[in-house]
Design a protein around this motif. Structure first.
Motif, PDB file in Angstrom:
ATOM      1  N   VAL A 129      26.982  50.860 -10.672  1.00 46.71           N
ATOM      2  CA  VAL A 129      27.337  50.175  -9.427  1.00 46.71           C
ATOM      3  C   VAL A 129      28.183  48.938  -9.726  1.00 46.71           C
ATOM      4  O   VAL A 129      29.208  48.689  -9.076  1.00 46.71           O
ATOM      5  N   GLY A 130      27.763  48.162 -10.722  1.00 46.28           N
ATOM      6  CA  GLY A 130      28.494  46.948 -11.065  1.00 46.28           C
ATOM      7  C   GLY A 130      29.910  47.224 -11.525  1.00 46.28           C
ATOM      8  O   GLY A 130      30.851  46.527 -11.129  1.00 46.28           O
ATOM      9  N   ARG A 134      33.335  46.207  -9.628  1.00 45.10           N
ATOM     10  CA  ARG A 134      34.305  45.402 -10.381  1.00 45.10           C
ATOM     11  C   ARG A 134      35.682  46.053 -10.336  1.00 45.10           C
ATOM     12  O   ARG A 134      36.705  45.370 -10.122  1.00 45.10           O
ATOM     13  N   ALA A 135      35.726  47.375 -10.526  1.00 50.21           N
ATOM     14  CA  ALA A 135      37.010  48.081 -10.513  1.00 50.21           C
ATOM     15  C   ALA A 135      37.670  48.000  -9.141  1.00 50.21           C
ATOM     16  O   ALA A 135      38.882  47.785  -9.033  1.00 50.21           O
ATOM     17  N   LEU A 151      29.492  44.546  -0.016  1.00 47.56           N
ATOM     18  CA  LEU A 151      28.789  45.692  -0.594  1.00 47.56           C
ATOM     19  C   LEU A 151      27.878  45.254  -1.739  1.00 47.56           C
ATOM     20  O   LEU A 151      26.746  45.740  -1.870  1.00 47.56           O
ATOM     21  N   GLY A 152      28.373  44.328  -2.551  1.00 47.24           N
ATOM     22  CA  GLY A 152      27.551  43.803  -3.636  1.00 47.24           C
ATOM     23  C   GLY A 152      26.330  43.073  -3.116  1.00 47.24           C
ATOM     24  O   GLY A 152      25.229  43.191  -3.669  1.00 47.24           O
ATOM     25  N   LEU A 153      26.507  42.311  -2.030  1.00 48.69           N
ATOM     26  CA  LEU A 153      25.381  41.612  -1.413  1.00 48.69           C
ATOM     27  C   LEU A 153      24.356  42.605  -0.873  1.00 48.69           C
ATOM     28  O   LEU A 153      23.147  42.420  -1.027  1.00 48.69           O
ATOM     29  N   ALA A 154      24.852  43.682  -0.228  1.00 47.01           N
ATOM     30  CA  ALA A 154      23.951  44.705   0.306  1.00 47.01           C
ATOM     31  C   ALA A 154      23.153  45.363  -0.815  1.00 47.01           C
ATOM     32  O   ALA A 154      21.949  45.621  -0.674  1.00 47.01           O
ATOM     33  N   TRP A 155      23.805  45.618  -1.954  1.00 45.41           N
ATOM     34  CA  TRP A 155      23.112  46.204  -3.105  1.00 45.41           C
ATOM     35  C   TRP A 155      22.053  45.241  -3.638  1.00 45.41           C
ATOM     36  O   TRP A 155      20.938  45.655  -3.983  1.00 45.41           O
ATOM     37  N   THR A 156      22.381  43.963  -3.693  1.00 51.48           N
ATOM     38  CA  THR A 156      21.424  42.961  -4.167  1.00 51.48           C
ATOM     39  C   THR A 156      20.204  42.906  -3.269  1.00 51.48           C
ATOM     40  O   THR A 156      19.058  42.827  -3.742  1.00 51.48           O
TER      41      THR A 156
END
Length: 284
Positions: A129-130, A134-135, A151-156
């Motif tokens: 996921v990371g 990043r890409a 999206l990163g916040l939602a994953w966190t």
């Protein structure tokens, strides 16, 4: 909103009380930080050699070869494994403490070792996921980067309770993620407020420490005293490291307490029921 931050401050004080009564919990983020430095250093050398060999072109993400992406994925995987391993050990000891059971450094490490396969599996998921995020972030414009950030916040948020789940239950990484999501769907509240409160408090303390450090170093430079300058730098570095260790420990304790309340409806030693009831309110 004032009530939310007041509750977050109360949760942080309760977490700090647990940490004061069991200072050995500080060892887990310390070990995590040291191992992370070793991992970073072990990957830095081949990256530096690649940059030199490519005359700096290796820094251009558009020209990254499959081998470069594979190396980046390996770094993410190992780094996530190290972080989750020691966070699981911390969460396990915090949960034992909240249940009123004795804890020790060896107990936490033994628990994490017994969960190594699940930790590795979750590190694999998190690294994937990371790297994907990043890409995407490197290739999209400003709006795209904001979307990726969301999206990163939602994953966190979705994986907020994965580490306590791994520490408490002998489940696989996918089931741990599902359980974390289930707990947050069933009980929606202000866990983010708590983390923002912790982050804001330690952000302020870090800023003040850096400001004081700048004054100390500036005074030492004005005195033209090398020993004073070295002493000032050492004091600042030690203060920042200690703040980082305390913050990581408090976040681990906080997550463990929220998980225990969300899973079992029980509060731990030092936590008032009203605080956790406010942090995890049932959805209407």
């Amino acid at each position: 909103m004032a009530g939310k931050f007041a509750r977050s401050w109360g949760l942080m004080k309760a977490s700090a009380a647990v940490l004061r009564s069991d200072k050995a919990l500080l060892a887990f983020p310390l070990l995590s930080g040291l191992c992370s430095l070793v991992v970073a250093a072990s990957f830095l050398l081949p990256v530096a050699l690649a940059v030199i060999a490519s005359d700096g072109q290796a820094l251009d993400h558009d020209r990254w070869s499959p081998a470069t992406w594979l190396l980046m994925f390996a770094f993410y995987l190992v780094q996530y494994f190290v972080i989750v391993f020691f966070n699981t050990a911390l969460a396990g000891c915090a949960l034992r403490h909240l249940r009123g059971e004795p804890t020790s450094l060896s107990d936490g490490l033994a628990l994490a070792r017994s969960r190594w396969a699940s930790i590795l599996g979750y590190a694999l998921i998190a690294a994937t996921v990371g790297l994907v995020l990043r890409a995407l972030q490197e290739r999209l414009g400003l709006i795209g980067r904001l979307v990726v950030g969301l999206l990163g916040l939602a994953w966190t948020v979705a994986t907020f309770l994965v580490v306590p789940v791994l520490a408490s239950q002998d489940v696989g990484p996918v089931d741990a993620v599902k359980r974390s999501v289930e707990l947050l769907k069933r009980t929606w509240g202000e866990n983010l407020i708590g983390n923002v409160g912790l982050g804001a408090a330690f952000g302020l303390m870090t800023f003040l420490a850096m400001l004081l450090g700048a004054l100390l170093i500036g005074g030492a430079v004005a005195l033209h005293s090398l020993p004073a300058m070295v002493t000032a730098v050492v004091v600042v570095v030690v203060a920042l490291v200690l703040l980082s260790l305390v913050q990581a420990s408090l976040q681990g304790i906080y997550a463990a307490a929220l998980y225990r309340y969300a899973e079992d409806g029980e509060v731990g030693a030092g936590f008032e029921p009203a605080l956790l009831q406010g942090a995890f309110r049932a959805k209407k």
